[in-house]
Design a protein around this motif. Structure first.
Motif, PDB file in Angstrom:
ATOM      1  N   VAL A   1      64.927  11.906  53.817  1.00 61.09           N
ATOM      2  CA  VAL A   1      63.617  12.539  53.931  1.00 61.09           C
ATOM      3  C   VAL A   1      63.721  14.030  53.615  1.00 61.09           C
ATOM      4  O   VAL A   1      62.916  14.594  52.869  1.00 61.09           O
ATOM      5  CB  VAL A   1      63.031  12.317  55.336  1.00 61.09           C
ATOM      6  N   VAL A   2      64.735  14.681  54.193  1.00 62.96           N
ATOM      7  CA  VAL A   2      64.928  16.121  53.959  1.00 62.96           C
ATOM      8  C   VAL A   2      65.202  16.373  52.487  1.00 62.96           C
ATOM      9  O   VAL A   2      64.687  17.346  51.896  1.00 62.96           O
ATOM     10  CB  VAL A   2      66.083  16.643  54.829  1.00 62.96           C
TER      11      VAL A   2
ATOM     12  N   ARG B   1      63.060  18.876  49.912  1.00 61.24           N
ATOM     13  CA  ARG B   1      63.643  20.005  49.181  1.00 61.24           C
ATOM     14  C   ARG B   1      63.450  19.855  47.672  1.00 61.24           C
ATOM     15  O   ARG B   1      63.244  20.827  46.952  1.00 61.24           O
ATOM     16  CB  ARG B   1      65.132  20.118  49.521  1.00 61.24           C
ATOM     17  N   GLU B   2      63.558  18.621  47.183  1.00 59.83           N
ATOM     18  CA  GLU B   2      63.353  18.399  45.743  1.00 59.83           C
ATOM     19  C   GLU B   2      61.964  18.798  45.313  1.00 59.83           C
ATOM     20  O   GLU B   2      61.770  19.356  44.222  1.00 59.83           O
ATOM     21  CB  GLU B   2      63.616  16.923  45.423  1.00 59.83           C
ATOM     22  N   GLU B   3      60.965  18.553  46.150  1.00 62.59           N
ATOM     23  CA  GLU B   3      59.589  18.849  45.782  1.00 62.59           C
ATOM     24  C   GLU B   3      59.244  20.318  46.015  1.00 62.59           C
ATOM     25  O   GLU B   3      58.577  20.942  45.196  1.00 62.59           O
ATOM     26  CB  GLU B   3      58.636  17.957  46.587  1.00 62.59           C
TER      27      GLU B   3
ATOM     28  N   GLU C   1      62.803  26.256  45.727  1.00 66.78           N
ATOM     29  CA  GLU C   1      63.466  27.369  46.409  1.00 66.78           C
ATOM     30  C   GLU C   1      62.639  27.953  47.540  1.00 66.78           C
ATOM     31  O   GLU C   1      63.168  28.669  48.393  1.00 66.78           O
ATOM     32  CB  GLU C   1      63.791  28.476  45.399  1.00 66.78           C
ATOM     33  N   LEU C   2      61.325  27.670  47.548  1.00 64.43           N
ATOM     34  CA  LEU C   2      60.502  28.237  48.619  1.00 64.43           C
ATOM     35  C   LEU C   2      60.853  27.663  49.984  1.00 64.43           C
ATOM     36  O   LEU C   2      60.688  28.321  51.013  1.00 64.43           O
ATOM     37  CB  LEU C   2      59.019  27.984  48.331  1.00 64.43           C
ATOM     38  N   LEU C   3      61.342  26.433  50.030  1.00 63.01           N
ATOM     39  CA  LEU C   3      61.674  25.805  51.308  1.00 63.01           C
ATOM     40  C   LEU C   3      63.085  26.230  51.717  1.00 63.01           C
ATOM     41  O   LEU C   3      64.081  25.779  51.167  1.00 63.01           O
ATOM     42  CB  LEU C   3      61.601  24.274  51.173  1.00 63.01           C
ATOM     43  N   ARG C   4      63.131  27.146  52.682  1.00 58.31           N
ATOM     44  CA  ARG C   4      64.419  27.719  53.085  1.00 58.31           C
ATOM     45  C   ARG C   4      65.106  26.904  54.181  1.00 58.31           C
ATOM     46  O   ARG C   4      66.323  26.873  54.264  1.00 58.31           O
ATOM     47  CB  ARG C   4      64.206  29.160  53.560  1.00 58.31           C
TER      48      ARG C   4
ATOM     49  N   ALA D   1      51.231  20.760  50.499  1.00 60.45           N
ATOM     50  CA  ALA D   1      50.456  19.585  50.119  1.00 60.45           C
ATOM     51  C   ALA D   1      51.213  18.735  49.118  1.00 60.45           C
ATOM     52  O   ALA D   1      51.171  17.494  49.156  1.00 60.45           O
ATOM     53  CB  ALA D   1      49.109  20.025  49.552  1.00 60.45           C
ATOM     54  N   CYS D   2      51.914  19.402  48.180  1.00 57.64           N
ATOM     55  CA  CYS D   2      52.708  18.654  47.201  1.00 57.64           C
ATOM     56  C   CYS D   2      53.831  17.878  47.886  1.00 57.64           C
ATOM     57  O   CYS D   2      54.155  16.743  47.508  1.00 57.64           O
ATOM     58  CB  CYS D   2      53.293  19.615  46.154  1.00 57.64           C
ATOM     59  N   VAL D   3      54.406  18.494  48.916  1.00 60.50           N
ATOM     60  CA  VAL D   3      55.481  17.817  49.656  1.00 60.50           C
ATOM     61  C   VAL D   3      54.938  16.577  50.346  1.00 60.50           C
ATOM     62  O   VAL D   3      55.527  15.493  50.290  1.00 60.50           O
ATOM     63  CB  VAL D   3      56.123  18.776  50.685  1.00 60.50           C
TER      64      VAL D   3
END
Length: 800
Positions: free
Chosen positions: A730-731, A735-737, A740-743, A786-788
């Motif tokens: 799930v994680v 992260r793929e979607e 780099e914004l998801l730290r 939302a994309c995630v």
């Protein structure tokens, strides 16, 4: 190996004390572990003549003897029934000391006062030397008045030598005499047993004998002697005493002669009753698989085709080099004897002896190589003993058969190597030392000497062996001046693997573990214990050719069994507290195409102990997640990223087994042991992990960057995930979607129960979005978030 100091001095004259000899032998590699004086306390015992022997006037079971010990006549009361006037016996006057420390005095028996005692073999400290019940009767030539301790050899000292496996020549008085002869230049030979002469005119055998047949290369040489007209009896008293000092039980004149030859020369021999053999011939052959033989110790043994047999008429009469058969044992009525003296393959004898559990003196020597040149010498030595003792006629021709190649071993030594290794270039001194050791110089050139190596030194094959002999005889501690080592450029390094193991040890020790070191050998029963299926290569361990025992007969394919047995034994010993242990070691796995591979691994085991009383409740006890934390700490100490996935192991609990992966490749497991295994070991709960060491070998340095000056923006996601889906998947999708914004992603809630679809679980994550160059706006974060969510829905997850 026990050595008699008196017997050694009968062979050579030694210009040194016993203590000096023991020290030099120890310093040169033949360690003297102890020096014993079997009759140290015995004192003031003399040889006395019984001049008169009468019944006690008042006590029917006692006798009164008048004895003369050279000092005067004394009256002694004895109960021994084996005495008569004219006998010569050991006698102790009042004040004499027995072997056990008892001091003799004067004692009244009715109206007769007994002055001291007539002594038995037991009171002299040699009970096994007795040939009859009662007082020890000496030979008619025993000199009256002489010190009995010295005349009987009771003043002897026994040296216990620790002999290295490559020096089988030292397992005899002759071998030790050769060593002492080289160590002390003033030593002279008095009676070299290797020079025992053969009969002047040996006679042909009086009975038919068809010959000796060697059907196996395991017997390089086989000699057979004959003794006829054997007179049953005992060996001389001094011989019986010497044998008892050297750990051999005196039995009969024939057996004692063969044992004395073995102790003196190092050549094991064996006597067969010629009249009990199935045929007048000897054949040495390999055993037939499953063939049986009953040996002299009264035990039956099942043989393998690698064992070597001595047979007559097709019937086994002895296991070559190990023990003779009961069907050819020397009996009181035996009159004709075949005496075997042979050379057998050391490895074959060693394997047979260990597998059958027969640790005979002969097998011990054969396993360390016996000089084949001793075979005929030993038979001549025994023949001379039997003649001297008047026990048998033995001046017969020796029959023999041989398949050995007599290749002379030649080795050279150079002054250059002498200077380099021993800091001396004196070839003359080196030659003198080597020749005293029995090597013969056959060529002398400028800066080089060449020697023939004697047959009793098979350990000498190269120049370095000669250097070692010169160095140890010269003495490393006295002849070589100490010096500082040369300058080393650079620094030493313990190596990356050693450093890695040290890091792992420190990490696990800091988390409460204790390190164990188990043998790499296991019992084959571990396959059944761990429920390993046949198609699992861990269930096909490599078998040892020479196992120490049945419990250590295969190489381990997994570290876990050793840890389990340690925990089981600890629990059985009464330990109640928790046990946390680990082991670093190598496993040996077979390859499909043949051969095997060796893999370094780290394994850990945690056992909760037997005491359920915990001060802070059951949450203090270790569980599967505690071990997971230990593994993550281990990985973190090496900056390695590991993934945990649902796994399956034959010995793992169905719901508590995880596989450990590195970059998608399985490198280990984490699990709780099956309840059935826990019950079998009577230990529960048992948690374990095992990992390959390879993922930790590469040094991964941490990377650093400047922390962002702008705050993160947090969003939560809660969703239903199939129970079999790992949280890591799930994680990874998030992260793929998000890019780099998801730290950072943090799991903060897991729920299974009411409201959750069957076969699912509820997971809740906190997502931290951040940039390094500016503060994110809500609209930017909401768009990415939302994309995630959309991506997760598309993958089949149920968002809440």
């Amino acid at each position: 190996m026990l050595i008699s100091w008196n017997m050694l001095n009968d062979i050579i004259s030694i210009p040194a004390s016993l203590e000096e000899v023991a020290e030099r032998l120890t310093l040169t590699g033949c360690e003297v572990e102890s020096i014993e004086y079997p009759c140290r306390q015995l004192k003031d015992v003399r040889i006395a003549l019984i001049e008169k022997l009468e019944k006690h006037p008042e006590k029917d079971l006692l006798f009164v003897a008048a004895v003369n010990d050279g000092i005067g006549t004394a009256v002694v009361v004895t109960a021994a029934p084996n005495l008569s006037a004219g006998d010569r016996v050991p006698y102790g006057r009042p004040g004499a000391v027995l072997a056990d420390g008892s001091v003799l005095g004067t004692r009244s028996f009715g109206s007769v006062e007994s002055q001291g005692m007539l002594l038995s073999a037991e009171e002299l400290g040699v009970p096994e030397a007795a040939d009859e019940f009662g007082i020890l009767r000496l030979s008619p030539d025993a000199p009256v008045g002489e010190d009995a301790k010295k005349w009987l050899g009771l003043d002897d000292a026994v040296l216990d030598l620790s002999i290295t496996p490559n020096r089988g020549d030292l397992l005899s008085l002759l071998g030790v005499a050769r060593e002492v002869y080289a160590l002390f230049p003033g030593t002279e030979w008095k009676n070299d047993p290797a020079q025992t002469p053969a009969p002047a005119e040996p006679k042909e055998w009086p009975s038919e004998f068809r010959g000796i047949t060697l059907e196996d290369d395991g017997c390089r040489k086989y000699c057979l002697g004959l003794a006829t007209g054997l007179v049953p009896g005992v060996s001389p008293l001094r011989v019986r005493i010497a044998l008892s000092f050297l750990g051999m039980r005196p039995i009969s004149n024939m057996v004692d002669a063969t044992n004395l030859a073995m102790l003196t020369l190092g050549q094991p021999t064996h006597a067969f009753d010629a009249g009990r053999l199935a045929a007048p011939e000897i054949t040495v052959r390999p055993a037939v698989q499953g063939e049986t033989i009953r040996t002299l110790d009264g035990k039956s043994h099942s043989l393998q085709d690698t064992d070597l047999l001595i047979t007559s008429g097709g019937n086994p009469i002895g296991i070559a080099g190990v023990m003779g058969g009961e069907n050819s044992e020397i009996l009181p009525e035996t009159r004709s004897v075949y005496i075997e003296s042979a050379s057998f393959d050391a490895i074959r004898v060693s394997r047979t002896s260990r597998r059958l559990g027969i640790n005979s003196e002969a097998a011990f020597r054969y396993a360390r190589t016996v000089d084949s040149a001793l075979a005929e010498i030993a038979l001549n030595y025994i023949a001379n003993l039997l003649k001297e003792w008047g026990s048998a006629q033995s001046a017969y021709v020796i029959r023999s058969a041989s398949s050995e190649r007599k290749d002379q071993v030649t080795v050279s030594i150079t002054g250059k190597m002498l200077q380099k290794i021993l800091l001396t270039g004196d070839l003359d001194e080196a030659s003198q030392i080597l020749q005293r050791l029995g090597l013969k110089e056959i060529a002398a050139e400028e800066g080089k000497r060449t020697f023939n190596v004697p047959s009793w030194r098979p350990d000498i094959t190269i120049e370095e062996d000669l250097l070692e002999e010169v160095g140890r005889i010269r003495g490393y501690n006295e002849t070589m001046e100490p010096r500082l080592p040369q300058v080393l450029y650079g620094r030493g390094d313990i190596g990356s693997v050693t450093r890695l193991k040290g890091d792992i040890r420190r990490t696990l020790l800091s988390r409460g573990y204790v390190e164990l070191v188990n043998y790499s050998f296991l019992s084959p029963s571990f396959v059944k214990l761990l429920r390993l299926p046949e198609n699992d290569r861990r269930a096909r361990p490599l078998e040892l050719a020479n196992p120490l025992s049945g419990e250590q007969s295969v190489m381990r394919t997994i570290l876990l069994p050793g840890l389990l047995r340690s925990a089981e034994q600890t629990s059985l010993a009464g330990w109640k507290s928790p046990v946390m242990v680990f082991e670093l070691g190598r496993v040996f796995l077979p390859l499909e195409e043949g051969g095997h591979e060796e893999i370094e691994r780290i394994a850990g085991l945690v056992y909760g102990g037997r005491d359920p009383r915990l001060p802070y409740g059951p949450q203090e006890a270790d569980d599967l997640f505690s071990l997971k934390g230990d593994i993550l700490a281990l990985a973190g100490s090496r900056h390695v990223s590991l993934q945990f996935v649902q796994g399956e192991e034959p010995f793992g609990h169905g719901g508590q087994t995880a596989g450990i992966e590195k970059d998608g490749r399985k490198v280990g497991y984490l699990l709780r042991l099956k309840p059935s295994i826990e019950r079998e070991l009577d230990c529960a709960p048992l948690y374990a992990f095992e990992l390959d060491l390879e993922p930790f070998e590469k040094d991964v340095l941490p990377s650093f960057r400047e922390s962002s000056q702008f705050p993160p923006v947090y969003r939560d996601i809660s969703l239903f995930v199939p129970s079999e889906s790992p949280m890591e998947d799930v994680v990874r999708h998030m992260r793929e979607e998000a890019g780099e914004l998801l730290r950072n992603v943090r799991l903060f809630d897991i729920y299974v129960g009411k409201g959750v679809p069957e076969g699912h679980r509820s997971l809740a994550f906190s997502l931290a979005y951040q940039r390094d160059d500016k503060t994110l706006t809500d609209s930017e974060v909401d768009g990415v978030h939302a994309c995630v969510r959309k991506k997760l829905e598309a993958l089949g997850y149920i968002l809440r």
